[in-house]
Design a protein around this motif. Structure first.
Motif, PDB file in Angstrom:
ATOM      1  N   GLN A  79      63.467  46.489  80.393  1.00 17.58           N
ATOM      2  CA  GLN A  79      62.231  47.261  80.386  1.00 17.58           C
ATOM      3  C   GLN A  79      61.556  47.133  81.743  1.00 17.58           C
ATOM      4  OE1 GLN A  79      59.440  46.350  77.238  1.00 17.58           O
ATOM      5  NE2 GLN A  79      58.521  48.386  77.418  1.00 17.58           N
ATOM      6  N   ALA A  80      61.444  48.268  82.415  1.00 18.07           N
ATOM      7  CA  ALA A  80      60.767  48.317  83.700  1.00 18.07           C
ATOM      8  C   ALA A  80      59.281  48.581  83.471  1.00 18.07           C
ATOM      9  CB  ALA A  80      61.381  49.409  84.569  1.00 18.07           C
ATOM     10  N   PRO A  81      58.432  48.235  84.435  1.00 17.05           N
ATOM     11  CA  PRO A  81      56.987  48.456  84.286  1.00 17.05           C
ATOM     12  C   PRO A  81      56.687  49.922  83.998  1.00 17.05           C
ATOM     13  CG  PRO A  81      57.418  47.038  86.158  1.00 17.05           C
ATOM     14  CD  PRO A  81      58.749  47.525  85.690  1.00 17.05           C
ATOM     15  N   GLY A  82      55.904  50.166  82.968  1.00 16.98           N
ATOM     16  CA  GLY A  82      55.502  51.519  82.629  1.00 16.98           C
ATOM     17  C   GLY A  82      56.555  52.359  81.949  1.00 16.98           C
ATOM     18  N   ALA A  95      63.502  45.026  86.408  1.00 13.22           N
ATOM     19  CA  ALA A  95      63.020  45.082  85.025  1.00 13.22           C
ATOM     20  C   ALA A  95      63.038  43.681  84.434  1.00 13.22           C
ATOM     21  CB  ALA A  95      63.898  46.007  84.188  1.00 13.22           C
ATOM     22  N   VAL A  96      62.451  43.572  83.265  1.00 16.92           N
ATOM     23  CA  VAL A  96      62.649  42.383  82.447  1.00 16.92           C
ATOM     24  C   VAL A  96      63.869  42.652  81.577  1.00 16.92           C
ATOM     25  CG1 VAL A  96      61.703  40.849  80.697  1.00 16.92           C
ATOM     26  CG2 VAL A  96      60.200  41.817  82.457  1.00 16.92           C
ATOM     27  N   TYR A  97      64.823  41.756  81.625  1.00 20.49           N
ATOM     28  CA  TYR A  97      66.059  41.910  80.871  1.00 20.49           C
ATOM     29  C   TYR A  97      66.006  41.034  79.627  1.00 20.49           C
ATOM     30  CZ  TYR A  97      68.194  44.651  84.557  1.00 20.49           C
ATOM     31  OH  TYR A  97      68.489  45.649  85.449  1.00 20.49           O
ATOM     32  N   TYR A  98      66.339  41.652  78.503  1.00 20.39           N
ATOM     33  CA  TYR A  98      66.283  40.976  77.224  1.00 20.39           C
ATOM     34  C   TYR A  98      67.673  40.876  76.597  1.00 20.39           C
ATOM     35  CZ  TYR A  98      61.263  41.909  77.435  1.00 20.39           C
ATOM     36  OH  TYR A  98      59.945  41.966  77.808  1.00 20.39           O
ATOM     37  N   CYS A  99      67.967  39.723  76.058  1.00 21.86           N
ATOM     38  CA  CYS A  99      69.152  39.527  75.251  1.00 21.86           C
ATOM     39  C   CYS A  99      68.788  39.840  73.797  1.00 21.86           C
ATOM     40  CB  CYS A  99      69.606  38.080  75.384  1.00 21.86           C
ATOM     41  SG  CYS A  99      71.032  37.621  74.387  1.00 21.86           S
ATOM     42  N   ALA A 100      69.684  40.506  73.095  1.00 17.08           N
ATOM     43  CA  ALA A 100      69.439  40.857  71.707  1.00 17.08           C
ATOM     44  C   ALA A 100      70.687  40.608  70.884  1.00 17.08           C
ATOM     45  CB  ALA A 100      69.011  42.316  71.596  1.00 17.08           C
ATOM     46  N   ALA A 101      70.472  40.403  69.588  1.00 18.70           N
ATOM     47  CA  ALA A 101      71.603  40.159  68.694  1.00 18.70           C
ATOM     48  C   ALA A 101      71.322  40.750  67.328  1.00 18.70           C
ATOM     49  CB  ALA A 101      71.854  38.653  68.566  1.00 18.70           C
ATOM     50  N   ARG A 102      72.391  41.110  66.653  1.00 21.73           N
ATOM     51  CA  ARG A 102      72.272  41.547  65.262  1.00 21.73           C
ATOM     52  C   ARG A 102      73.526  41.127  64.520  1.00 21.73           C
ATOM     53  NH1 ARG A 102      75.482  45.960  64.147  1.00 21.73           N
ATOM     54  NH2 ARG A 102      75.987  47.420  65.843  1.00 21.73           N
ATOM     55  N   LEU A 103      73.364  40.933  63.238  1.00 24.10           N
ATOM     56  CA  LEU A 103      74.522  40.688  62.414  1.00 24.10           C
ATOM     57  C   LEU A 103      75.418  41.917  62.451  1.00 24.10           C
ATOM     58  CD1 LEU A 103      72.854  38.995  59.311  1.00 24.10           C
ATOM     59  CD2 LEU A 103      74.085  37.878  61.169  1.00 24.10           C
ATOM     60  N   VAL A 104      76.677  41.725  62.338  1.00 24.66           N
ATOM     61  CA  VAL A 104      77.610  42.862  62.428  1.00 24.66           C
ATOM     62  C   VAL A 104      77.367  43.872  61.311  1.00 24.66           C
ATOM     63  CG1 VAL A 104      79.364  41.574  63.682  1.00 24.66           C
ATOM     64  CG2 VAL A 104      79.375  41.546  61.189  1.00 24.66           C
TER      65      VAL A 104
END
Length: 119
Positions: free
Chosen positions: A39-42, A92-101
């Protein structure tokens, strides 16, 4: 519950490289599809790359294709994002994400790590 902690962000010059890492805890990552968003600013948060639970399949956004690569080490419960040929627009701010399959959406998120590409 799954906890995700990112690391590896920082300031880099255009054309440089960075490697982000995300450590997962709380359950074995082998049951998780993992991804990176930014996510970049704005701007709204956007998808960067994802990888299947086995690591056998990846999807990379067109905006970073050929420059970024996602990988994982299920033995260490980590996922990485290798970023090469960085551009100022990658800031940007980089985010790690996860979900169950079996899940439809990403439900676990890290706190984010800042990546700034500037001379």
């Amino acid at each position: 519950q799954v906890q995700l902690v990112e690391s590896g962000g920082g300031l880099v010059q255009p054309g440089g490289s960075l490697r982000l890492s995300c450590a997962a805890s709380g359950r074995s990552s082998i049951a998780l599809r993992m991804a990176w968003f930014r996510q970049a600013p704005g701007k709204e948060r956007e998808f960067v790359a994802s990888i299947t639970s086995s690591g056998g399949g990846t999807i990379v956004a067109d905006s970073v294709k050929g420059r970024f690569a996602i990988s994982r080490d299920n033995g260490k419960n980590t996922v990485s994002l290798q970023m090469n040929s960085l551009k100022p627009e990658d800031t940007a701010v980089y985010y790690c994400a996860a979900r169950l399959v079996t899940a439809q959406s990403y439900t676990y998120w890290g706190q984010g790590t800042q990546v700034t590409v500037s001379s």
